[in-house]
Design an enzyme around this catalytic site. Structure first.
Site, PDB file in Angstrom:
ATOM      1  N   ASN A  81       0.788  -1.293   0.319  1.00  0.00           N
ATOM      2  CA  ASN A  81      -0.224   0.226  -0.172  1.00  0.00           C
ATOM      3  C   ASN A  81       1.251   1.787   0.443  1.00  0.00           C
ATOM      4  O   ASN A  81       1.865   0.933   0.285  1.00  0.00           O
ATOM      5  CB  ASN A  81      -1.056  -0.105   1.336  1.00  0.00           C
ATOM      6  CG  ASN A  81      -0.460   0.701   2.326  1.00  0.00           C
ATOM      7  OD1 ASN A  81      -0.610   1.583   2.405  1.00  0.00           O
ATOM      8  ND2 ASN A  81       0.603  -0.209   3.007  1.00  0.00           N
ATOM      9  N   CYS A 105       6.598   3.915   9.174  1.00  0.00           N
ATOM     10  CA  CYS A 105       5.553   3.807   7.752  1.00  0.00           C
ATOM     11  C   CYS A 105       6.310   4.264   6.622  1.00  0.00           C
ATOM     12  O   CYS A 105       7.852   5.334   6.564  1.00  0.00           O
ATOM     13  CB  CYS A 105       4.240   5.328   7.395  1.00  0.00           C
ATOM     14  SG  CYS A 105       3.426   4.888   6.206  1.00  0.00           S
ATOM     15  N   CYS A 145      19.235 -32.358   3.846  1.00  0.00           N
ATOM     16  CA  CYS A 145      19.276 -31.123   4.102  1.00  0.00           C
ATOM     17  C   CYS A 145      17.703 -30.164   4.156  1.00  0.00           C
ATOM     18  O   CYS A 145      17.452 -29.280   4.121  1.00  0.00           O
ATOM     19  CB  CYS A 145      19.465 -31.058   3.039  1.00  0.00           C
ATOM     20  SG  CYS A 145      18.412 -31.113   0.952  1.00  0.00           S
ATOM     21  N   CYS A 180      13.850 -32.447  -0.057  1.00  0.00           N
ATOM     22  CA  CYS A 180      13.073 -33.318  -0.357  1.00  0.00           C
ATOM     23  C   CYS A 180      11.291 -32.880   0.784  1.00  0.00           C
ATOM     24  O   CYS A 180      10.426 -33.438   0.238  1.00  0.00           O
ATOM     25  CB  CYS A 180      13.032 -34.305  -0.497  1.00  0.00           C
ATOM     26  SG  CYS A 180      14.205 -35.334   1.246  1.00  0.00           S
TER      27      CYS A 180
HETATM   28  C1  LIG Z   1      -3.722   0.186   3.751  1.00  0.00           C
HETATM   29  C2  LIG Z   1      -2.848   0.123   4.832  1.00  0.00           C
HETATM   30  C3  LIG Z   1      -2.214   1.162   5.605  1.00  0.00           C
HETATM   31  C4  LIG Z   1      -1.311   1.710   7.165  1.00  0.00           C
HETATM   32  N1  LIG Z   1      -1.825   2.175   7.712  1.00  0.00           N
HETATM   33  C5  LIG Z   1      -0.707   2.200   8.550  1.00  0.00           C
HETATM   34  C6  LIG Z   1      -0.667   3.594   9.531  1.00  0.00           C
HETATM   35  O1  LIG Z   1      -1.774   4.480   9.336  1.00  0.00           O
HETATM   36  N2  LIG Z   1      -0.419   3.247  10.043  1.00  0.00           N
HETATM   37  C7  LIG Z   1       0.745   2.172  10.738  1.00  0.00           C
HETATM   38  O2  LIG Z   1       1.368   2.343  12.431  1.00  0.00           O
HETATM   39  N3  LIG Z   1       0.776   0.764  10.270  1.00  0.00           N
HETATM   40  C8  LIG Z   1       0.223   0.673   9.495  1.00  0.00           C
HETATM   41  N4  LIG Z   1       0.362  -0.093   7.741  1.00  0.00           N
HETATM   42  C9  LIG Z   1       0.652  -1.276   8.609  1.00  0.00           C
HETATM   43  C10 LIG Z   1      -0.119  -2.223   9.710  1.00  0.00           C
HETATM   44  O3  LIG Z   1      -0.817  -1.450  10.881  1.00  0.00           O
HETATM   45  C11 LIG Z   1       0.300  -4.001   9.934  1.00  0.00           C
HETATM   46  O4  LIG Z   1       1.789  -3.551  10.196  1.00  0.00           O
HETATM   47  C12 LIG Z   1       1.569  -3.715   8.699  1.00  0.00           C
HETATM   48  O5  LIG Z   1       0.279  -3.624   7.855  1.00  0.00           O
HETATM   49  C13 LIG Z   1       1.604  -5.599   9.288  1.00  0.00           C
HETATM   50  O6  LIG Z   1       0.845  -6.477   8.827  1.00  0.00           O
HETATM   51  P1  LIG Z   1       0.206  -7.659   8.509  1.00  0.00           P
HETATM   52  O7  LIG Z   1       0.923  -8.114   8.362  1.00  0.00           O
HETATM   53  O8  LIG Z   1      -1.280  -8.424   9.303  1.00  0.00           O
HETATM   54  O9  LIG Z   1      -0.663  -6.424   7.052  1.00  0.00           O
HETATM   55  C14 LIG Z   1      -0.762  -0.052   7.595  1.00  0.00           C
HETATM   56  C15 LIG Z   1      -1.115  -1.361   6.780  1.00  0.00           C
HETATM   57  C16 LIG Z   1      -1.973  -1.495   5.025  1.00  0.00           C
HETATM   58  C17 LIG Z   1      -1.436  -2.542   4.744  1.00  0.00           C
END
Ligand SMILES: Cc1cc2nc3c(=O)[nH]c(=O)nc-3n(C[C@H](O)[C@H](O)[C@H](O)COP(=O)(O)O)c2cc1C
Length: 435
Positions: free
Chosen positions: A76, A138, A384, A387
């Site tokens: 995203n 982020c 390893c 398989c």
């Molecule tokens: C569309 C979208 C928007 C997100 N917005 C935020 C946000 O505003 N703040 C934040 O800390 N993380 C944001 N995240 C990250 C998620 O909180 C999370 O850390 C990340 O998606 C990993 O978790 P998941 O694998 O369950 O999605 C966002 C993720 C997505 C997919």
């Protein structure tokens, strides 16, 4: 029935399943429905005010599918909340008032100056929220403005902002870490040095989802151009679990509470993060792909697992797997396994033979007596596991551990049960006392 309740930094929730800060937690109507569905808590979509947030209106998301079209990776380029701060705060106050038993944590991101953090913390405290999570993770959009992962990549900034937050609020402070670094222990140590009550991880991983070969553009694009986005979903779980393990076993952060995030889609994923030391788990992609009701399967699955294993509470197995995570040089080089093929369930597809012959140790051979049969040559097998990994019939190929007294047909060495790792191995020129 097992008790799923969690108490994380004094923040109580009926189960450890929290929705991560993201679109599922970005407004009152979502969060109410999430709580009605059974989620134990939420981290509200990241709030900030300065400068104002403007999102793109082209595709914000892109998906990596498995061949059967299940979402295995998700990307995203969305920014933090673009709704007015006061609207969010009013909604948080109302929802917390109506769901006092659920965890309400508010994610925050403002510029790196003390006055901005002080101001927003005071406004959040006023809502009755249980805690704050500092979004230092982020990796897109906000980082170019010196926030998000631009802070999370510099331990000194993490420590500084955490100190400001601890100074200006009595709410518990959770520091959300970015995976876009080399060694996650350094930001975690900085968070602890700044006084953080906990860390949460992972935020998303920098990524470009693909290339549109007809238009010759990266994918996804907005008006012909794209930008790297944050990667998440089931594909990132192993990366997240490793980072959690690194922090959980680091003496410098021992005992620092962890909220685990990254690819958690089932009760089993959650149980793995808890066994690796997490006190709560957070979910984003799975809720975005399957809806809020998945929490019900997560709760019943986790409770069944705990009942079967005799764990009365989460604390009974939290962190149990951590001591098994070691550095490579501590592994037992005197431990030998050989592959074993169960002829009765083998479907004679020959994939094990092909991969071992072409890319591994030429240890699987075929005989033909009307039907093909595959056998392991112990004199070549190095254990390893390739398989086992590619066999389409689970349980058909297993690994058998050689017992003390048995001879390893490959090396001619008798297994004597003694423990020898690389640190003490005679071939290691760096071993203590050598040279
Ligand atoms: C569309 C979208 C928007 C997100 N917005 C935020 C946000 O505003 N703040 C934040 O800390 N993380 C944001 N995240 C990250 C998620 O909180 C999370 O850390 C990340 O998606 C990993 O978790 P998941 O694998 O369950 O999605 C966002 C993720 C997505 C997919």
């Amino acid at each position: 029935m097992a008790d799923l309740s969690s108490n994380f930094l004094g923040i109580k929730s009926p189960n450890p399943f929290w929705l991560a800060s993201a679109p599922p937690t970005d407004k009152e109507v979502n969060v109410r429905r999430a709580f009605e569905a059974g989620w134990g808590g939420v981290v509200w979509k990241t709030l900030g005010e300065d400068p104002p947030v403007v999102n793109v209106n082209g595709p914000r998301y892109a998906t990596l599918f498995s061949p059967d079209r299940r979402v295995i990776g998700f990307n995203n380029i969305e920014l933090i909340s673009d709704r007015p701060l006061q609207t969010n705060l009013d909604e948080i106050r109302r929802v917390k008032r109506d769901f006092p038993d659920r965890a309400m944590v508010v994610s925050l991101m403002v510029p790196v100056n003390e006055a901005s953090w002080k101001a927003i913390l005071e406004r959040v405290a006023d809502t009755g929220a249980d805690g704050v999570e500092l979004n230092f993770g982020c990796p897109h959009g906000m980082s170019e403005r010196g926030m998000g992962s631009a802070v999370g990549q510099v331990p000194e900034y993490i420590q500084q902002v955490t100190e400001w937050c601890k100074k200006h609020t009595r709410m518990p402070v959770i520091v959300k870490l970015t995976p876009n670094i080399t060694d996650v222990r350094f930001p975690a140590r900085a968070a602890r040095a700044g006084g953080a009550d906990a860390v949460s991880l992972i935020n998303t991983i920098n990524s470009v989802m693909g290339v549109d070969l007809d238009r010759m553009t990266m994918s996804p694009v907005t008006d012909g151009q794209g930008s790297h986005g944050g990667y998440c979903g089931p594909a990132v779980k192993p990366i997240a679990l490793n980072m959690v393990a690194e922090i959980a076993r680091d003496a410098a952060t021992a005992g620092l509470p962890i909220s685990g995030i990254g690819g958690i889609s089932t009760w089993r994923d959650a149980a793995e993060f808890i066994a690796m030391g997490c006190g709560t788990v957070q979910v984003c992609t799975a809720a975005m792909v399957y809806g809020f009701k998945i929490v019900q399967d997560m709760c019943s699955g986790l409770a069944n697992f705990m009942d079967e294993k005799g764990y009365a509470s989460l604390a009974d197995f939290q962190g149990r797997a951590v001591p098994t995570v070691k550095n490579w040089n501590q592994l037992n080089l005197n431990h030998v396994e050989k592959a074993l093929i169960a002829q009765d369930s083998c479907i004679q597809c020959g994939r094990c033979h092909v991969v071992c012959e072409d890319t591994s140790h030429q240890a699987i051979w075929a005989t033909k007596d009307g039907q093909r049969h595959f056998h392991v040559n112990d004199a070549e097998c190095v254990g390893c596991n390739l398989c086992v990994s590619i066999c389409p019939v689970p349980g058909t190929i297993t690994m058998r551990k050689l017992q003390p007294g048995e001879t390893d047909a490959r090396t001619g060495r008798v297994i004597d049960g003694s423990y020898q790792n690389w640190t003490t191995h005679p071939n290691n020129p760096m071993r203590a006392g050598c040279g």
